[in-house]
Design a protein around this motif. Structure first.
Motif, PDB file in Angstrom:
ATOM      1  N   CYS A 325     -44.740-132.549  -1.896  1.00 19.84           N
ATOM      2  CA  CYS A 325     -46.132-131.900  -2.050  1.00 19.84           C
ATOM      3  C   CYS A 325     -47.041-132.968  -2.709  1.00 19.84           C
ATOM      4  O   CYS A 325     -48.198-133.283  -2.308  1.00 19.84           O
ATOM      5  N   ILE A 328     -47.944-135.657  -0.546  1.00 21.79           N
ATOM      6  CA  ILE A 328     -48.721-135.282   0.483  1.00 21.79           C
ATOM      7  C   ILE A 328     -50.265-135.007   0.024  1.00 21.79           C
ATOM      8  O   ILE A 328     -51.250-135.213   0.876  1.00 21.79           O
ATOM      9  N   PRO A 335     -46.419-134.355   6.031  1.00 21.42           N
ATOM     10  CA  PRO A 335     -45.282-133.624   5.987  1.00 21.42           C
ATOM     11  C   PRO A 335     -43.966-133.685   6.603  1.00 21.42           C
ATOM     12  O   PRO A 335     -43.146-133.458   6.031  1.00 21.42           O
ATOM     13  N   PHE A 341     -38.902-130.575   5.256  1.00 20.66           N
ATOM     14  CA  PHE A 341     -39.787-129.935   6.306  1.00 20.66           C
ATOM     15  C   PHE A 341     -39.102-129.358   7.556  1.00 20.66           C
ATOM     16  O   PHE A 341     -38.395-130.131   8.321  1.00 20.66           O
ATOM     17  N   CYS A 354     -47.434-126.520  -0.426  1.00 21.37           N
ATOM     18  CA  CYS A 354     -48.131-127.012   0.774  1.00 21.37           C
ATOM     19  C   CYS A 354     -47.775-126.164   2.019  1.00 21.37           C
ATOM     20  O   CYS A 354     -48.329-126.185   2.882  1.00 21.37           O
ATOM     21  N   MET A 355     -46.581-125.572   1.722  1.00 18.63           N
ATOM     22  CA  MET A 355     -46.233-124.758   2.930  1.00 18.63           C
ATOM     23  C   MET A 355     -46.618-123.395   2.996  1.00 18.63           C
ATOM     24  O   MET A 355     -46.137-122.433   3.815  1.00 18.63           O
ATOM     25  N   CYS A 362     -48.433-128.885   5.070  1.00 16.06           N
ATOM     26  CA  CYS A 362     -47.254-128.609   5.652  1.00 16.06           C
ATOM     27  C   CYS A 362     -47.262-127.265   6.572  1.00 16.06           C
ATOM     28  O   CYS A 362     -46.458-127.361   7.522  1.00 16.06           O
TER      29      CYS A 362
END
Ligand code: SF4
Length: 385
Positions: A325, A328, A335, A341, A354-355, A362
């Protein structure tokens, strides 16, 4: 639908994409950072990267408020929420962000902490009014867009003399983050990153206007175009950036004129200034400590400041070492560069911030990018024209 369908006109979008193709210099490359998670989402959802020439690259930035909040701040909120007298109120996405010891706000709630999901600051005030024997803490996060409602909540709490309401402020400031990224773009330990221009944030700019970005464009010789969130807004803003790069200029342009002005919303800025003051420094996930990049409550409102009232401490916390993260959020990696990922990390079981939110790079990449490549994208917008 007025002001929506016009901006999803596939024919116009493709026409602008052709103009970009005609405008770019094949002998050079163009790297543009979209600071805002809303742009990352739009670029992924509408497959805009597929329409760009190969020498025009979009770089994800850190503009998702959930993504940039460091684990330690959520750990601190959990530590507060497990105290028996406390009710912690916060927005839904934040509940799922993984933090230390395998916990999240959601898991802490399952373990018995009184953590409630709210849709607005006013919901928190209603809870405080309805339950005077509980200490209700609003876990406030977000950029300049969500700061005015928090300021208003404090004003209403004072007007209603709510002694059991307080705010855990985690509001952060966009220009400070952009400055840090541009200052460190060549020298950061994670590696250099080339940025030729930025898509400036739209919602943030409705509050602060375009003016605060002028000094950044000037200092770092980077064009900045404040862009709306619909596909036509984004693709046209990329064309505006290409033209500035070609012309060797670096100014702030406002593509989102239907909502953004030079000076922004004076009333909202005034509410923010009345309630908040700059913190000397604030830790951002992926960006580290940034001076004057966040807001805390003014000292005259100390009794409404959860950090002071409950003597909160932010523990030093480490991200999952396998999670990318941080890189990113700086735009250094994509991602798909993260080994987790789509394997152990998906929107249903996020391993990193980020997910979590649909505006996280992501999540946007997983939900739209992966399936687009498999021919399963949401193509409905393309039939609008
Ligand atoms: S895929 Fe998951 S673990 Fe990897 S960077 Fe993204 S959020 Fe972090």
């Amino acid at each position: 639908m007025k002001y929506i369908d016009e901006y999803r006109d596939a024919k116009l979008v493709k026409d602008i994409a052709r103009q970009i193709e005609a405008a770019v210099d094949p002998a050079r490359s163009y790297h543009f950072m979209e600071f805002c998670g809303g742009h990352t989402y739009a670029i992924s959802r509408y497959g805009l990267e597929d329409l760009l020439p190969s020498n025009v690259q979009m770089i994800h930035g850190p503009g998702c408020p959930i993504c940039v909040l460091p684990i330690g701040r959520i750990d601190a909120a959990i530590e507060l929420a497990i105290r028996p007298e406390i009710t912690l109120c916060t927005y839904g996405d934040l509940m799922r962000v993984p933090c230390s010891n395998g916990l999240s706000l959601l898991k802490a709630r399952s373990a018995g902490a009184d953590i409630r999901m709210v849709y607005s600051t006013l919901d928190s005030l209603s809870i405080a009014e309805a339950e005077p024997n509980r200490q209700v803490v609003f876990f406030a996060i977000g950029f300049e867009t969500t700061t005015p409602p928090t300021a208003l909540a404090l004003r209403f709490a004072i007007a209603k003399d709510l002694a059991n309401f307080s705010i855990f402020s985690n509001h952060v400031l966009t220009p400070a983050a952009i400055k840090t990224i541009l200052e460190n773009s060549d020298v950061h330990p994670l590696g250099p990153i080339k940025i030729d221009g930025l898509l400036g944030p739209a919602h943030v700019s409705t509050v602060i206007g375009t003016q605060p970005f002028e000094v950044l464009a000037e200092e770092f010789n980077k064009p900045i175009v404040v862009a709306g969130f619909e596909p036509l807004d984004v693709i046209y803003s990329i064309l505006m950036l290409v033209r500035q790069v070609n012309d060797g200029v670096h100014k702030v342009e406002n593509q989102y004129i239907r909502a953004v002005t030079t000076l922004g919303n004076e009333k909202a800025k005034c509410e923010i200034a009345n309630v908040f003051e700059l913190r000397e420094s604030f830790e951002w996930r992926g960006l580290g400590a940034i001076p004057h990049s966040a807001l805390g409550l003014r000292s005259k409102y100390a009794k409404y400041d959860a950090e002071k009232r409950f003597e909160m401490v932010t523990p030093a916390a480490q991200d999952n070492p396998a999670c990318e993260c941080g890189a990113i959020l700086r735009g250094i990696k994509k991602p798909s560069d993260c080994k987790l990922f789509g394997k152990v990390c998906t929107p249903d079981s996020p391993m990193g911030s980020c997910m979590v939110s649909s505006e996280g790079a992501c999540a946007a990449h997983w939900i739209y990018g992966r399936f687009r490549r498999q021919g399963k994208a949401d193509e409905s917008w393309r039939t609008v024209a």
